[in-house]
Scaffold this motif. Structure first.
Motif, PDB file in Angstrom:
ATOM      1  N   LYS A  31       0.843  -1.192   0.000  1.00 16.35           N
ATOM      2  CA  LYS A  31       0.000   0.000   0.000  1.00 16.35           C
ATOM      3  C   LYS A  31       0.880   1.244   0.000  1.00 16.35           C
ATOM      4  CE  LYS A  31      -3.094  -2.838   2.695  1.00 16.35           C
ATOM      5  NZ  LYS A  31      -2.178  -4.011   2.511  1.00 16.35           N
ATOM      6  N   TYR A  32       0.462   2.236  -0.775  1.00 14.74           N
ATOM      7  CA  TYR A  32       1.262   3.442  -0.950  1.00 14.74           C
ATOM      8  C   TYR A  32       0.397   4.678  -0.697  1.00 14.74           C
ATOM      9  CZ  TYR A  32       4.403   0.137  -3.203  1.00 14.74           C
ATOM     10  OH  TYR A  32       5.213  -0.939  -3.464  1.00 14.74           O
ATOM     11  N   LEU A  33       0.930   5.593   0.071  1.00 17.68           N
ATOM     12  CA  LEU A  33       0.252   6.859   0.342  1.00 17.68           C
ATOM     13  C   LEU A  33       0.899   7.952  -0.502  1.00 17.68           C
ATOM     14  CD1 LEU A  33      -1.730   8.657   1.951  1.00 17.68           C
ATOM     15  CD2 LEU A  33       0.097   8.937   3.653  1.00 17.68           C
ATOM     16  N   TYR A  34       0.184   8.392  -1.515  1.00 22.53           N
ATOM     17  CA  TYR A  34       0.605   9.553  -2.303  1.00 22.53           C
ATOM     18  C   TYR A  34       0.020  10.790  -1.640  1.00 22.53           C
ATOM     19  CZ  TYR A  34       2.049   6.116  -5.729  1.00 22.53           C
ATOM     20  OH  TYR A  34       2.675   5.059  -6.342  1.00 22.53           O
ATOM     21  N   HIS A  35       0.777  11.857  -1.594  1.00 28.03           N
ATOM     22  CA  HIS A  35       0.329  13.049  -0.904  1.00 28.03           C
ATOM     23  C   HIS A  35       1.170  14.244  -1.349  1.00 28.03           C
ATOM     24  CE1 HIS A  35       3.614  11.290   1.445  1.00 28.03           C
ATOM     25  NE2 HIS A  35       3.870  12.506   1.896  1.00 28.03           N
ATOM     26  N   VAL A  36       0.784  15.414  -0.885  1.00 29.61           N
ATOM     27  CA  VAL A  36       1.472  16.649  -1.241  1.00 29.61           C
ATOM     28  C   VAL A  36       2.153  17.215  -0.011  1.00 29.61           C
ATOM     29  CG1 VAL A  36       1.153  19.025  -2.045  1.00 29.61           C
ATOM     30  CG2 VAL A  36      -0.128  17.154  -3.114  1.00 29.61           C
ATOM     31  N   LYS A  37       3.457  17.397  -0.097  1.00 28.84           N
ATOM     32  CA  LYS A  37       4.197  18.068   0.968  1.00 28.84           C
ATOM     33  C   LYS A  37       4.264  19.557   0.659  1.00 28.84           C
ATOM     34  CE  LYS A  37       7.333  14.990   3.404  1.00 28.84           C
ATOM     35  NZ  LYS A  37       6.862  15.531   4.673  1.00 28.84           N
ATOM     36  N   LEU A  38       4.048  20.364   1.687  1.00 20.89           N
ATOM     37  CA  LEU A  38       4.135  21.816   1.535  1.00 20.89           C
ATOM     38  C   LEU A  38       5.565  22.228   1.874  1.00 20.89           C
ATOM     39  CD1 LEU A  38       0.729  22.790   3.199  1.00 20.89           C
ATOM     40  CD2 LEU A  38       1.213  22.099   0.841  1.00 20.89           C
ATOM     41  N   THR A  39       6.416  22.165   0.870  1.00 21.28           N
ATOM     42  CA  THR A  39       7.828  22.434   1.085  1.00 21.28           C
ATOM     43  C   THR A  39       8.448  22.981  -0.201  1.00 21.28           C
ATOM     44  OG1 THR A  39       9.991  21.438   1.598  1.00 21.28           O
ATOM     45  CG2 THR A  39       8.339  19.976   0.643  1.00 21.28           C
ATOM     46  N   ASN A  40       8.724  24.295  -0.216  1.00 22.98           N
ATOM     47  CA  ASN A  40       9.273  24.944  -1.412  1.00 22.98           C
ATOM     48  C   ASN A  40       8.392  24.661  -2.627  1.00 22.98           C
ATOM     49  OD1 ASN A  40      11.068  26.524  -2.848  1.00 22.98           O
ATOM     50  ND2 ASN A  40      12.374  24.799  -3.406  1.00 22.98           N
ATOM     51  N   GLY A  41       7.102  24.792  -2.422  1.00 20.76           N
ATOM     52  CA  GLY A  41       6.110  24.458  -3.434  1.00 20.76           C
ATOM     53  C   GLY A  41       5.246  23.308  -2.962  1.00 20.76           C
ATOM     54  N   ASN A  42       4.150  23.068  -3.671  1.00 19.56           N
ATOM     55  CA  ASN A  42       3.331  21.886  -3.407  1.00 19.56           C
ATOM     56  C   ASN A  42       3.911  20.735  -4.217  1.00 19.56           C
ATOM     57  OD1 ASN A  42       1.740  23.739  -2.079  1.00 19.56           O
ATOM     58  ND2 ASN A  42      -0.183  22.961  -2.902  1.00 19.56           N
ATOM     59  N   ARG A  43       4.607  19.825  -3.555  1.00 21.39           N
ATOM     60  CA  ARG A  43       5.322  18.740  -4.234  1.00 21.39           C
ATOM     61  C   ARG A  43       4.683  17.409  -3.883  1.00 21.39           C
ATOM     62  NH1 ARG A  43      11.012  19.964  -5.485  1.00 21.39           N
ATOM     63  NH2 ARG A  43      11.251  22.237  -5.423  1.00 21.39           N
ATOM     64  N   ILE A  44       4.553  16.540  -4.860  1.00 26.74           N
ATOM     65  CA  ILE A  44       3.922  15.245  -4.641  1.00 26.74           C
ATOM     66  C   ILE A  44       4.961  14.221  -4.195  1.00 26.74           C
ATOM     67  CG2 ILE A  44       2.622  13.371  -5.704  1.00 26.74           C
ATOM     68  CD1 ILE A  44       1.310  15.430  -7.520  1.00 26.74           C
ATOM     69  N   PHE A  45       4.655  13.549  -3.090  1.00 26.79           N
ATOM     70  CA  PHE A  45       5.515  12.521  -2.508  1.00 26.79           C
ATOM     71  C   PHE A  45       4.745  11.212  -2.412  1.00 26.79           C
ATOM     72  CE2 PHE A  45       8.011  16.108  -1.403  1.00 26.79           C
ATOM     73  CZ  PHE A  45       9.255  15.676  -0.954  1.00 26.79           C
ATOM     74  N   VAL A  46       5.479  10.126  -2.149  1.00 30.77           N
ATOM     75  CA  VAL A  46       4.871   8.827  -1.905  1.00 30.77           C
ATOM     76  C   VAL A  46       5.650   8.124  -0.811  1.00 30.77           C
ATOM     77  CG1 VAL A  46       6.254   7.643  -3.678  1.00 30.77           C
ATOM     78  CG2 VAL A  46       4.062   6.664  -2.958  1.00 30.77           C
ATOM     79  N   ALA A  47       4.970   7.295  -0.044  1.00 30.88           N
ATOM     80  CA  ALA A  47       5.608   6.416   0.938  1.00 30.88           C
ATOM     81  C   ALA A  47       4.748   5.184   1.097  1.00 30.88           C
ATOM     82  CB  ALA A  47       5.771   7.114   2.282  1.00 30.88           C
ATOM     83  N   GLU A  48       5.366   4.060   1.407  1.00 28.06           N
ATOM     84  CA  GLU A  48       4.569   2.891   1.766  1.00 28.06           C
ATOM     85  C   GLU A  48       3.829   3.192   3.066  1.00 28.06           C
ATOM     86  OE1 GLU A  48       5.915  -1.166   1.579  1.00 28.06           O
ATOM     87  OE2 GLU A  48       7.659  -0.568   0.390  1.00 28.06           O
ATOM     88  N   ILE A  49       2.568   2.756   3.121  1.00 28.51           N
ATOM     89  CA  ILE A  49       1.784   2.928   4.338  1.00 28.51           C
ATOM     90  C   ILE A  49       1.545   1.548   4.944  1.00 28.51           C
ATOM     91  CG2 ILE A  49      -0.438   2.889   3.105  1.00 28.51           C
ATOM     92  CD1 ILE A  49      -1.414   5.020   5.141  1.00 28.51           C
ATOM     93  N   ASN A  50       1.577   1.468   6.253  1.00 26.39           N
ATOM     94  CA  ASN A  50       1.428   0.185   6.934  1.00 26.39           C
ATOM     95  C   ASN A  50       0.014  -0.367   6.772  1.00 26.39           C
ATOM     96  OD1 ASN A  50       4.104  -0.205   8.148  1.00 26.39           O
ATOM     97  ND2 ASN A  50       3.625   1.661   9.296  1.00 26.39           N
ATOM     98  N   ASP A  51      -0.146  -1.656   7.033  1.00 27.34           N
ATOM     99  CA  ASP A  51      -1.407  -2.333   6.777  1.00 27.34           C
ATOM    100  C   ASP A  51      -2.575  -1.772   7.579  1.00 27.34           C
ATOM    101  OD1 ASP A  51      -0.267  -3.989   4.904  1.00 27.34           O
ATOM    102  OD2 ASP A  51       0.041  -5.671   6.289  1.00 27.34           O
ATOM    103  N   ASP A  52      -2.286  -1.156   8.731  1.00 26.88           N
ATOM    104  CA  ASP A  52      -3.374  -0.569   9.522  1.00 26.88           C
ATOM    105  C   ASP A  52      -3.787   0.810   9.011  1.00 26.88           C
ATOM    106  OD1 ASP A  52      -1.252   1.006  10.316  1.00 26.88           O
ATOM    107  OD2 ASP A  52      -1.398   0.495  12.446  1.00 26.88           O
TER     108      ASP A  52
END
Length: 325
Positions: free
Chosen positions: A160-181
């Motif tokens: 499972k992957y959480l795509y999201h936007v970090k507010l850091t020097n612009g609105n930048r799209i990041f991804v990270a694996e998210i745990n099963d819960d």
């Protein structure tokens, strides 16, 4: 960045009566009203479509997320959430302001709402798409920094992957694996996907370029990251996509982007939505537009058909229409 919007409506009735011929008055007819939500998503379950989005914290409904329903994507209900029209309300949620950009996911025989509040990401669950959704934890999924616009993608291998936007020097799209819960990420996997570097993504040449509203799907072995670029108040707010052979990237932006914009819809500020499939497995993209050519808010929800031509994602000409009830 997003702003809270106001939900408004209007109703017209027509009637006539002729005394000369003593005919009966014409029946009252309700006029369809636009649905005013931003950052919309549509979730389909058991013959019903559910529409959620960024709405208002008005006195009538309270703060949280309204939900509308439809059997056919044509006629939509008034808000049907379990709590005064709300599927999730302030008090049951993480945070107390800035309820933005929800996503609905069915997982492990429950329904999950992934959303933004207080410029952080949280996850609530319910036994019904109508709610009430409630947070198991009052902590955000990512506890450092500020992030918005979450989207969870579950791959074929179950990761499972959480795509999201970090507010850091612009609105930048990041991804990270998210745990099963679905309550926390694996921080060692946090990776930047894209930022606003192309001319169409920053037509006003601002110092804070915006890429946001990620949605991810898989087609022919490729991962597609669909996103919006430019500030949402900009008339050039539009939708493009990038592809990768891995959910973590690297991502290659499509040369055809933007694929949905004011040029092929005639609407200003068009974007930040979500892909969904109808009961016939036809693919659509739900999004929002500006209120008019002169005003940004309240933003209006709409749908446009999309399809693959080979590995290219395209909007279907002439398929744009507003959602109304």
């Amino acid at each position: 960045m997003k702003k809270i919007i106001t939900l408004v409506s209007f109703m017209s009735v027509f009637g006539a009566c002729s005394q000369e011929n003593n005919s009966a008055a014409k029946p009252v007819e309700a006029v369809a009203k636009n649905i005013f939500v931003a950052d919309p998503t549509i979730f389909y379950s058991k013959g019903t479509y559910y529409l959620y989005g960024t709405t208002t914290g008005n006195v009538a409904n309270g703060e949280g997320f309204l939900v509308y329903t439809s059997p056919d994507l044509k006629k939509w209900s008034e808000p049907k959430g379990a709590q005064n029209g709300l599927a999730l309300k302030k008090g049951d949620a993480f945070g107390d302001k800035g309820f933005w950009a929800p996503q609905i996911l069915e997982y492990n025989k429950k329904f999950y709402m992934i959303y933004t509040a207080n410029e952080n990401i949280a996850v609530a669950s319910s036994d019904s798409p109508l709610g009430p959704f409630k947070n198991e934890s009052k902590k955000p999924v990512i506890e450092t920094g500020n992030q918005i616009d979450p989207f969870i993608f579950i791959d074929e291998d179950g990761k499972k992957y959480l795509y999201h936007v970090k507010l850091t020097n612009g609105n930048r799209i990041f991804v990270a694996e998210i745990n099963d819960d679905l309550q926390s990420i694996k921080p060692e996997t946090l990776t930047e996907c894209i930022s606003g570097t192309l001319p169409w993504e920053n037509t006003e040449n601002t110092s804070w370029p915006v890429t946001e509203g990620p949605t991810v799907l898989k087609h022919n072995g490729l991962y597609y990251l669909i996103y919006s670029a430019n500030d949402f108040r900009n008339i050039d707010y539009a939708v493009g996509y990038a592809t990768s052979k891995s959910p973590l990237g690297p991502w290659e932006k499509s040369k055809d982007s933007p694929v949905i914009s004011r040029k092929n819809t005639g609407q200003n500020g068009i974007g930040h939505g979500d892909i969904f499939w109808d009961q016939n497995q036809k693919m659509h993209y739900v999004l929002h537009t500006h209120f008019s050519t002169a005003e940004v808010s309240p933003r209006k929800a709409a749908v446009i058909d999309v399809e693959f031509t080979g590995n290219e994602l395209k909007a279907v000409p002439g398929s744009f229409n507003f959602l109304k009830n």
